[in-house]
Design a protein around this motif. Structure first.
Motif, PDB file in Angstrom:
ATOM      1  N   VAL A 125       8.062  30.130  15.908  1.00  0.00           N
ATOM      2  CA  VAL A 125       7.544  31.438  15.497  1.00  0.00           C
ATOM      3  C   VAL A 125       6.852  32.130  16.675  1.00  0.00           C
ATOM      4  O   VAL A 125       6.006  31.541  17.347  1.00  0.00           O
ATOM      5  N   ARG A 126       7.233  33.381  16.898  1.00  0.00           N
ATOM      6  CA  ARG A 126       6.544  34.242  17.855  1.00  0.00           C
ATOM      7  C   ARG A 126       5.960  35.424  17.085  1.00  0.00           C
ATOM      8  O   ARG A 126       6.579  35.939  16.147  1.00  0.00           O
ATOM      9  N   VAL A 127       4.773  35.848  17.499  1.00  0.00           N
ATOM     10  CA  VAL A 127       4.109  36.987  16.876  1.00  0.00           C
ATOM     11  C   VAL A 127       3.885  38.038  17.952  1.00  0.00           C
ATOM     12  O   VAL A 127       3.207  37.788  18.951  1.00  0.00           O
ATOM     13  N   LEU A 128       4.473  39.214  17.749  1.00  0.00           N
ATOM     14  CA  LEU A 128       4.402  40.289  18.741  1.00  0.00           C
ATOM     15  C   LEU A 128       4.077  41.602  18.047  1.00  0.00           C
ATOM     16  O   LEU A 128       4.422  41.798  16.885  1.00  0.00           O
ATOM     17  N   GLY A 129       3.418  42.501  18.757  1.00  0.00           N
ATOM     18  CA  GLY A 129       3.101  43.790  18.167  1.00  0.00           C
ATOM     19  C   GLY A 129       2.262  44.649  19.070  1.00  0.00           C
ATOM     20  O   GLY A 129       2.209  44.458  20.289  1.00  0.00           O
ATOM     21  N   ASP A 130       1.571  45.590  18.439  1.00  0.00           N
ATOM     22  CA  ASP A 130       0.672  46.501  19.143  1.00  0.00           C
ATOM     23  C   ASP A 130      -0.298  47.059  18.110  1.00  0.00           C
ATOM     24  O   ASP A 130      -0.513  46.444  17.060  1.00  0.00           O
ATOM     25  N   ALA A 131      -0.861  48.225  18.358  1.00  0.00           N
ATOM     26  CA  ALA A 131      -1.854  48.782  17.438  1.00  0.00           C
ATOM     27  C   ALA A 131      -1.261  49.144  16.080  1.00  0.00           C
ATOM     28  O   ALA A 131      -1.990  49.276  15.097  1.00  0.00           O
ATOM     29  N   ARG A 132       0.050  49.333  16.000  1.00  0.00           N
ATOM     30  CA  ARG A 132       0.690  49.672  14.722  1.00  0.00           C
ATOM     31  C   ARG A 132       0.747  48.497  13.766  1.00  0.00           C
ATOM     32  O   ARG A 132       0.754  48.670  12.541  1.00  0.00           O
ATOM     33  N   GLY A 133       0.820  47.281  14.314  1.00  0.00           N
ATOM     34  CA  GLY A 133       0.977  46.089  13.496  1.00  0.00           C
ATOM     35  C   GLY A 133       1.684  45.014  14.290  1.00  0.00           C
ATOM     36  O   GLY A 133       1.631  44.996  15.525  1.00  0.00           O
ATOM     37  N   PHE A 134       2.373  44.106  13.586  1.00  0.00           N
ATOM     38  CA  PHE A 134       3.033  43.027  14.294  1.00  0.00           C
ATOM     39  C   PHE A 134       4.294  42.608  13.560  1.00  0.00           C
ATOM     40  O   PHE A 134       4.501  42.930  12.385  1.00  0.00           O
ATOM     41  N   VAL A 135       5.143  41.910  14.289  1.00  0.00           N
ATOM     42  CA  VAL A 135       6.324  41.292  13.708  1.00  0.00           C
ATOM     43  C   VAL A 135       6.291  39.812  14.043  1.00  0.00           C
ATOM     44  O   VAL A 135       5.704  39.392  15.047  1.00  0.00           O
TER      45      VAL A 135
END
Length: 229
Positions: A125-135
């Motif tokens: 599992v990788r968790v990536l995102g920014d200020a909008r949220g994450f995937v």
């Protein structure tokens, strides 16, 4: 240890190419998945079950390819009295677009329920995102590449953030390669975002974490019926 891909993976990849199982109302029974998981997958007119239960015993409970494989009583039988039956989700697929990375690794959401769930049932599992949220990007059901999404402020006034986040997430996948998602139909906002970003429905599925008495536990024919988990 068997490193061969689970046969369900080939069915997902074929479906992504619009090559579906025959719509014959029948049920295909496959071995259980890794990590103690099982599942019921419904394509149009055909069901696929991945379970440790013997095929004869499973089919004796009357599942079919026209919705019977997702009936609550049947799913409870698969899971056992104490097992966990997940939600019924729409299975979706899209293609990676590649391109410049637009999202960054996020370790600040490790305790978020979506991240915890992903790490319980998926691998790598990788968790990536920014200020909008994450995937989350992971090896999901049967080893397929799988994505999920969470917005930071889902009830905010802004619109289109989910779609934009998904589009950016697709750049993480090599161009043309399939990426799958499982979305609850009741989560209409999320479903609309996936559809608007080019994801196509393939079918529906329920993930099961079974818990069955082993042979000799609890006594009687019921214990024998649920043996083999």
């Amino acid at each position: 240890m068997n490193d061969d891909p689970h046969p369900l993976l080939a069915l997902f990849l074929h479906a992504a190419e619009s090559r579906f199982p025959p719509a014959d109302g029948r049920v295909t029974v496959l071995p259980p998945l890794s990590r103690g998981l099982e599942c019921s997958v419904a394509f149009t007119g055909h069901a696929v079950l991945a379970t440790a239960l013997p095929a004869r015993e499973v089919l004796a409970h009357g599942p079919d390819g026209y919705g019977g494989s997702l009936a609550p009583d049947f799913l409870r039988h698969l899971a056992g009295r104490e097992g966990d039956v997940g939600s019924t989700d729409v299975v979706l697929v899209a293609r990676g677009t590649s391109g410049s990375a637009r999202l960054f690794e996020r370790s600040d959401v490790d305790h978020h329920p979506r991240v915890r769930y992903a790490r319980e049932v998926r691998e790598n599992v990788r968790v990536l995102g920014d200020a909008r949220g994450f995937v989350t990007m992971a090896d999901g059901l049967a080893g397929r590449r799988e994505i999920s999404i969470e917005l930071e402020h889902p009830d905010g006034a802004g619109t289109g953030r989910g779609r934009a986040l998904l589009r950016d997430a697709l750049t993480l996948v090599p161009a043309g390669e399939p990426v799958f998602a499982a979305v609850a139909p009741g989560n209409a906002r999320s479903l609309r975002a996936f559809l608007a970003t080019g994801f196509t429905p393939l079918g529906s599925e329920v993930v099961i974490r079974p818990r069955r008495p082993r042979l000799g536990e609890g006594g009687g024919p019921e214990a024998a019926a649920y043996a083999g988990s």
